[in-house]
Design a protein around this motif. Structure first.
Motif, short mmCIF file in Angstrom:
data_model
loop_
_atom_site.label_atom_id
_atom_site.label_comp_id
_atom_site.label_asym_id
_atom_site.label_seq_id
_atom_site.Cartn_x
_atom_site.Cartn_y
_atom_site.Cartn_z
N VAL A 1 0.87 -1.19 -0.19
CA VAL A 1 0.03 0.03 0.07
C VAL A 1 0.90 1.23 -0.02
CG1 VAL A 1 -1.60 1.37 1.39
CG2 VAL A 1 -1.98 -1.02 1.21
N THR A 2 0.62 2.18 -0.82
CA THR A 2 1.43 3.33 -0.84
C THR A 2 0.62 4.66 -0.83
OG1 THR A 2 2.82 2.34 -2.52
CG2 THR A 2 2.91 4.88 -2.43
N LYS A 3 1.12 5.52 0.15
CA LYS A 3 0.12 6.66 0.40
C LYS A 3 1.03 7.70 -0.33
CE LYS A 3 -1.76 5.72 4.91
NZ LYS A 3 -3.08 6.07 4.75
N VAL A 4 0.34 8.60 -1.14
CA VAL A 4 0.85 9.59 -2.02
C VAL A 4 0.53 10.97 -1.35
CG1 VAL A 4 1.03 10.76 -4.16
CG2 VAL A 4 0.70 8.26 -4.17
N LEU A 5 1.43 11.31 -0.58
CA LEU A 5 1.10 12.78 0.37
C LEU A 5 0.91 14.18 -0.45
CD1 LEU A 5 3.77 12.39 3.32
CD2 LEU A 5 1.50 11.29 3.14
N ARG A 6 -0.18 14.63 0.03
CA ARG A 6 -0.60 15.93 -0.62
C ARG A 6 -0.06 17.12 0.22
NH1 ARG A 6 -6.62 15.76 -1.17
NH2 ARG A 6 -6.25 14.74 -3.40
N ILE A 7 0.75 17.94 -0.37
CA ILE A 7 1.25 18.98 0.50
C ILE A 7 1.17 20.01 -0.55
CG2 ILE A 7 3.66 19.75 1.05
CD1 ILE A 7 2.78 17.24 2.37
N ARG A 8 0.81 21.22 0.42
CA ARG A 8 0.30 22.63 -0.65
C ARG A 8 1.40 23.08 -1.12
NH1 ARG A 8 -3.80 26.01 3.15
NH2 ARG A 8 -5.59 24.34 3.68
N GLU A 9 2.56 23.38 -0.46
CA GLU A 9 3.53 24.12 -1.17
C GLU A 9 4.82 23.18 -0.71
OE1 GLU A 9 6.12 28.19 -0.96
OE2 GLU A 9 4.32 27.67 0.20
N VAL A 10 5.38 22.41 -1.91
CA VAL A 10 6.75 21.74 -1.55
C VAL A 10 7.82 22.52 -1.86
CG1 VAL A 10 8.10 19.49 -2.24
CG2 VAL A 10 5.57 19.56 -2.56
#
Length: 472
Positions: free
Chosen positions: A241-250
């Protein structure tokens, strides 16, 4: 030299590779094994090239102190090697009665069959270990079950007189002495356990060599949440299982912080913790990879269609697993501060063990000040900044909500939005109520763990013996 100094010397002098600890198990070097186990990234349940776990080696070689230590640390007692032998098979085959008895007391499956259809009793009878055979029979071992070749444990007795004694013993116990035919589905549990053991080789590889993003395939989106997406996929042929993290500003700092923080979530040293296998930083995306758990989350099992049946005994087992995992996390220094306990962050593995998912622990750069599951969050944690709350006390409140879920099978405050829940719990004193029909002892425990005064809530070490008594 102090114990801590000696541990440091040992860590420096060894590579801490798996081959070292397998050798220590074969030699019975309990001290060095203990030092190795103190590293949270080390997984005692990993198998060697032949699938032998540390408990397999300790049982085979007859090292009582090693077996005691591994059992106390939560070693999987029915784990199989490549031949589907459990530690009980090996202890029985090598005549280690004290270890056989310890394994049986820790609920080893006495009728587990290996790839030949043999149980531990087949081996005890074949090698003539009379007392071990009687111990196994007293714990429910079947005297007349056939292996793949049609032989029962009685058939494996090489001394006719001993066979007669065992037959008489079985009749005295009132056992049915008719032959039980071998069935292929006897191997189903064994195959399942072996598959899990092989899949766990992935965590061994990741902990040693790191993960390669080019070998990761994302095949099915499982969920979309405010913090990102969750995908089922494969890594080098294994389900993950892979979580793709949502970041507002990388920003340039985010990947650096991510690469520094995710290794702290690779905790493999406790059976009720599901450690992160590895991570990738490929801006603008950040990936967290974990083992795939086909039963999903505790939330899925309690509130969605699931093939897992949760009766009262299983509910207590889940609660005990979660409490053990939380107690371990609270014992770490520093404490894992950004794991927020709720039923969505508890995974259920193939043998119905509850495991806290470290893939759900937040990173320092993620949505500061936001709590996405306020129904499980302590009132004081909703009112204050995270650094101003007592993490351990807040976790105990969350545990009480999970206990409530396990008993009621209801989603807490399901009729309200997350924002409404947060506001009303924090500012209006809205609380869960335990409905009639819930056991008095459990209702009392929920009330104690949900004390309005954080300082008066118990620790997980205090709660564990209470839940253990509920199993009896």
């Amino acid at each position: 030299m102090t114990f801590e100094q000696l541990k440091t010397v040992i860590r420096v002098q060894t590579t801490q590779g798996m081959e070292d600890v397998y050798q220590w198990c074969r030699e019975g070097n309990a001290f060095q094994i203990r030092v190795w186990l103190d590293d949270t990234e080390h997984d005692m349940n990993l198998g060697d090239d032949h699938g032998f776990s540390l408990l397999h080696w300790g049982a085979k070689e007859g090292h009582v102190a090693v077996v005691d230590m591994l059992l106390s640390r939560g070693a999987r007692i029915n784990q199989t090697n490549m031949g589907d032998d459990t530690p009980l098979h090996l202890a029985a085959a090598h005549g280690h009665r004290d270890i056989v008895q310890k394994l049986l007391r820790n609920k080893a499956d006495v009728n587990f069959v290996n790839e030949h259809g043999n149980t531990a009793l087949h081996y005890a009878c074949f090698f003539g270990f009379d007392q071990i055979a009687e111990d196994l029979i007293q714990h429910g071992a079947q005297l007349t079950v056939c292996n793949k070749y049609g032989d029962t444990p009685l058939d494996k007795c090489r001394r006719p007189r001993y066979r007669e004694q065992l037959e008489d013993y079985g009749r005295q116990l009132g056992l049915d002495m008719r032959k039980i035919a071998y069935k292929q589905d006897h191997s189903s549990m064994s195959t399942r356990m072996r598959t899990k053991t092989l899949d766990r080789s992935l965590s061994r590889q990741s902990a040693i060599t790191g993960l390669d993003i080019h070998n990761l395939q994302l095949t099915l989106k499982l969920a979309t949440v405010p913090s990102g997406e969750t995908w089922k996929g494969r890594y080098q042929g294994k389900e993950v299982v892979t979580k793709v993290l949502r970041i507002r500003e990388v920003t340039p700092r985010v990947p650096r912080d991510f690469n520094e923080e995710y290794p702290k979530h690779r905790i493999f040293s406790h059976p009720n913790i599901l450690g992160v296998l590895g991570g990738f930083s490929q801006p603008p995306n950040l990936y967290i990879v974990s083992e795939y758990m086909p039963n999903g989350t505790l939330y899925d099992i309690l509130h969605r269609e699931s093939r897992v049946v949760v009766d009262q005994l299983q509910a207590i087992r889940f609660a005990l697993d979660i409490a053990r995992g939380m107690s371990f996390l609270h014992s770490l220094n520093p404490v894992v501060k950004r794991f927020y306990l709720n039923s969505k962050h508890v995974m259920i593995d193939e043998d119905l063990t509850a495991r806290l998912s470290m893939a759900d622990a937040k990173f320092s750069f993620q949505d500061k000040g936001k709590l996405y599951h306020p129904a499980w969050t302590a009132p004081e944690a909703l009112q204050r900044r995270p650094e101003d709350s007592n993490v351990k006390s807040a976790d105990m409140w969350s545990f009480a909500v999970v206990l409530w879920e396990l008993q009621t099978r209801q989603v807490p405050f399901s009729e309200l939005s997350p924002m409404e829940i947060g506001m009303r719990v924090a500012l209006e004193g809205m609380r869960l109520t335990t409905p009639p029909g819930v056991s008095h002892h459990i209702a009392r425990l929920i009330s104690i763990c949900m004390n309005e005064n954080p300082g008066k809530r118990p620790s997980f070490e205090m709660v564990l013996p209470i839940i253990e008594k509920m199993q009896r």
